[in-house]
Design an enzyme around this catalytic site. Structure first.
Site, short mmCIF file in Angstrom:
data_model
loop_
_atom_site.label_atom_id
_atom_site.label_comp_id
_atom_site.label_asym_id
_atom_site.label_seq_id
_atom_site.Cartn_x
_atom_site.Cartn_y
_atom_site.Cartn_z
CG ASP A 10 43.37 21.26 50.53
OD1 ASP A 10 44.22 20.69 51.25
OD2 ASP A 10 43.62 22.36 49.98
CB SER A 11 43.89 22.73 54.79
OG SER A 11 44.73 23.17 53.73
CB CYS A 73 45.02 17.84 52.18
SG CYS A 73 45.98 18.71 53.44
CD GLU A 151 43.10 28.57 51.81
OE1 GLU A 151 41.98 28.96 52.11
OE2 GLU A 151 43.30 27.55 51.13
CB CYS A 183 51.66 21.67 49.56
SG CYS A 183 50.29 22.69 50.13
CG HIS A 185 47.14 25.39 49.17
ND1 HIS A 185 46.69 24.31 49.89
CD2 HIS A 185 46.30 26.42 49.49
CE1 HIS A 185 45.65 24.66 50.64
NE2 HIS A 185 45.39 25.94 50.40
N1 DGL Z 1 46.89 21.54 50.54
C1 DGL Z 1 47.50 21.13 51.78
C2 DGL Z 1 48.57 20.08 51.48
O1 DGL Z 1 48.53 19.47 50.41
C3 DGL Z 1 47.89 22.38 52.46
C4 DGL Z 1 48.37 22.27 53.79
C5 DGL Z 1 48.10 23.38 54.75
O2 DGL Z 1 46.94 23.76 54.95
O3 DGL Z 1 49.10 23.76 55.37
O4 DGL Z 1 49.43 19.78 52.26
#
Ligand code: DGL
Length: 262
Positions: A10-11, A73, A151, A183, A185
């Site tokens: 993931d990011s 993600c 984050e 998302c 997150h």
């Molecule tokens: N967890 C990512 C998603 O599902 C986050 C995206 C981001 O870093 O903007 O889209």
């Protein structure tokens, strides 16, 4: 091969919400999680940049010998999964906003989707919305600013609450009865979302479905880990290890877990 780990990326810390579902459903599987927190948020980047980062993450996990990769993600899935599937031989599982179940069950015929700009502007998101939500009004909302706060681990902060109030207002005014979290997150915001939404609004995300799909694919290719001992879990981050640790240890993993910078 079946004893090799599942790779998850993931990011940042958000994909741990998917890792948790995989870990619950497949406790014997070993997992390697990659949090590319230094490059978060992906949602504000161009499709080309999201693809470049997704390739980098996939190759990192391939180098670690993963037998399957979960793109945990929505932003990376909707912008890069087609390319990744064409390019790499191993199975790749992606995640997309759960529009289909929300559309099927909505009584008000109005569904809210909270996701990143990168997801909402992708072709894949639009084709899914078109194919699975006929007769349903979808109220899209970009969650600008949320990923940065998550984050930092600021899940219950006034800043989060303020943004969510602003984002939910137009959806509540439209009488949505489902809110889709697009998302990975955002599941960490569910306690605050529940406080802010009318009681009848259902919140859904795709975490469990991704875990079920991971199991189904591993079974299909004959790579489910049948060993009786519990899996081990390695977490790599290029961000703040302490924050990632807090997200993971919340889930009270019983077995071996290690955290590494990369
Ligand atoms: N967890 C990512 C998603 O599902 C986050 C995206 C981001 O870093 O903007 O889209």
């Amino acid at each position: 091969m079946s004893r090799l780990p599942i790779g998850i990326f993931d990011s940042g810390v958000g994909g741990t919400s998917i890792w948790k579902e995989i870990h619950n459903l497949l406790p014997n599987e070993h997992c390697i999680y990659l949090a590319d927190s230094r490059n978060a948020p992906y949602g504000e980047k161009s499709p080309e940049e999201i693809l470049r980062l997704s390739i980098k993450n996939t190759e990192f996990l391939l180098d670690k010998g993963c037998k399957l990769i979960v793109v945990a993600c929505n932003t990376a899935t909707t912008n890069a999964i087609d390319y990744l599937r064409k390019t790499y031989k191993i199975p790749l599982i992606g995640i997309e906003p759960a529009i289909k179940p929300a559309a099927l069950n909505s009584k008000s015929k109005r569904v809210g989707v909270l996701a990143t700009k990168g997801t909402l502007s992708s072709t894949l998101f639009h084709s899914t919305a078109q194919n699975h939500a006929e007769g349903i009004e979808i109220i899209e909302q970009q969650g600008k600013g949320l990923v940065e706060l998550i984050e930092k681990g600021a899940l219950q902060s006034e800043a989060i609450r303020g943004l969510l109030k602003e984002f939910l207002e137009p959806m509540i005014a439209k009488d949505i009865d489902y809110l889709v979290l697009g998302c990975t997150h955002y599941p960490y915001l569910i306690p605050v979302l529940k406080e802010l939404l009318p009681e009848h609004v259902q919140i859904i995300d795709s975490g469990e479905a991704v875990a079920r799909q991971t199991k189904a694919i591993l079974k299909k290719v004959g790579n489910l880990n049948r060993a009786s001992e519990k899996g081990t879990h390695q977490f790599f981050t290029n961000g703040d290890v302490a924050v990632l640790q807090r997200f993971v240890l919340k889930e009270s993993v019983q077995q071996e877990v290690s955290f590494l910078d990369f």
